[in-house]
Design an enzyme around this catalytic site. Sequence first.
Site, PDB file in Angstrom:
ATOM      1  N   TYR A  56       0.853  -1.198   0.000  1.00 20.99           N
ATOM      2  CA  TYR A  56       0.000   0.000   0.000  1.00 20.99           C
ATOM      3  C   TYR A  56       0.888   1.246   0.000  1.00 20.99           C
ATOM      4  CZ  TYR A  56      -3.539   3.295   1.826  1.00 20.99           C
ATOM      5  OH  TYR A  56      -4.382   4.364   2.014  1.00 20.99           O
ATOM      6  N   LYS A  59       1.233   4.205  -2.750  1.00 19.20           N
ATOM      7  CA  LYS A  59       0.885   5.571  -2.364  1.00 19.20           C
ATOM      8  C   LYS A  59       2.073   6.523  -2.509  1.00 19.20           C
ATOM      9  CE  LYS A  59      -3.479   5.503  -1.148  1.00 19.20           C
ATOM     10  NZ  LYS A  59      -4.456   6.125  -2.086  1.00 19.20           N
TER      11      LYS A  59
END
Length: 316
Positions: free
Chosen positions: A166, A170
């Site tokens: 993640y 990001k």
Amino acid sequence: MNKISFDGQTVIVTGAGNGLGRAYALELAKRGANVVVNDLGTSVAGVGQSSAAADKVVTEIKALGGKVAANYASVADPSGADSIIRTALDAFGRVDAVINNAGIIRASAFENVPDEDLDILLDVHLKGTLYVARAAYRVMLKQGYGRIVNTSSAGGLFGDDTMACYGAAKAGILGLTNSIALAGKPHGILCNAVAPQAATRMGDNIDPETAQKFMALQKLFVNSMSPEFNVPLVVYLASRECDSTHAAYSICGGRIGRVFIGLTAGWEGPRDIAATAEDVREHFTRIEDRSRYSLPESVTGELMERVGTITSQLPA
Ligand code: NAD
């Protein structure tokens, strides 16, 4: 004080069927925008799909008297991303702003990261943001105007011990944002990233220990962990009134701040022969010293800064 208006403007919000995206979409509609509500209607982990999430928000916007169109495509599919822009053009004829917000989360101890988690998180966050931004950018180029707001995360900008994939996706969004911003500026297209924080269903898919830690902290913030506290900055960045670009902003418990990458003044090694590892050891405190730093705006920016430093050291 005059209000920031979106009358006559079309704004796309991806992942607008829940949480933060829903809050952005409702506020934009209240401010007069034609809103495209995109949502795949998937789970927090990215499993399954349904039109229900988007439809619910479309109904809410219609109840407010707003102008709205629904799109159910996945941002992770390039043709799906194109269809989101087509929905905006077919319904409203232009695309003034895009809020790339759609997202999922999967978290695990780093040694156990499954290959498929890396794939799906990069697909939805990094590739999805690129696909939607690229399709919108092509329209914005012709218009000579556009605003793109991409959603990064503290998990990417600062890291988190259970969010490797993640976080990678990001953090990638930050690099993407910086490059879109540099390309878009001469054409009136501004692009920024936000790192929001909100108590949404996303908290359901992180490991229980981290979730408990987050929840205990979030309680201290009273209401300011609600999605609504993230809305004002995002709405401003999507508006005509914003002239900022190439920036990242954090929203956390009622505080809005700028996040930036600085480069320390560092240690000036020799230029005729490469330094040794021992030289680096000797000068490491200087390399680390964050009391003096610059903020290069591009690859050329860093090179130009070095050229400036070097020429200022040349004998007159
Ligand atoms: P949420 O789960 O409440 O909403 C996300 C929405 O995105 C869902 O409705 C989902 O169906 C949709 N979606 C997921 N994959 C999609 C796809 N491929 N195509 C289209 N739609 C898709 O989550 P949220 O908390 O509102 O998060 C919104 C964004 O903010 C995400 O990008 C998330 O990573 C980011 N973010 C959230 C937090 C937080 O604290 N909640 C923190 C940092 C970043």
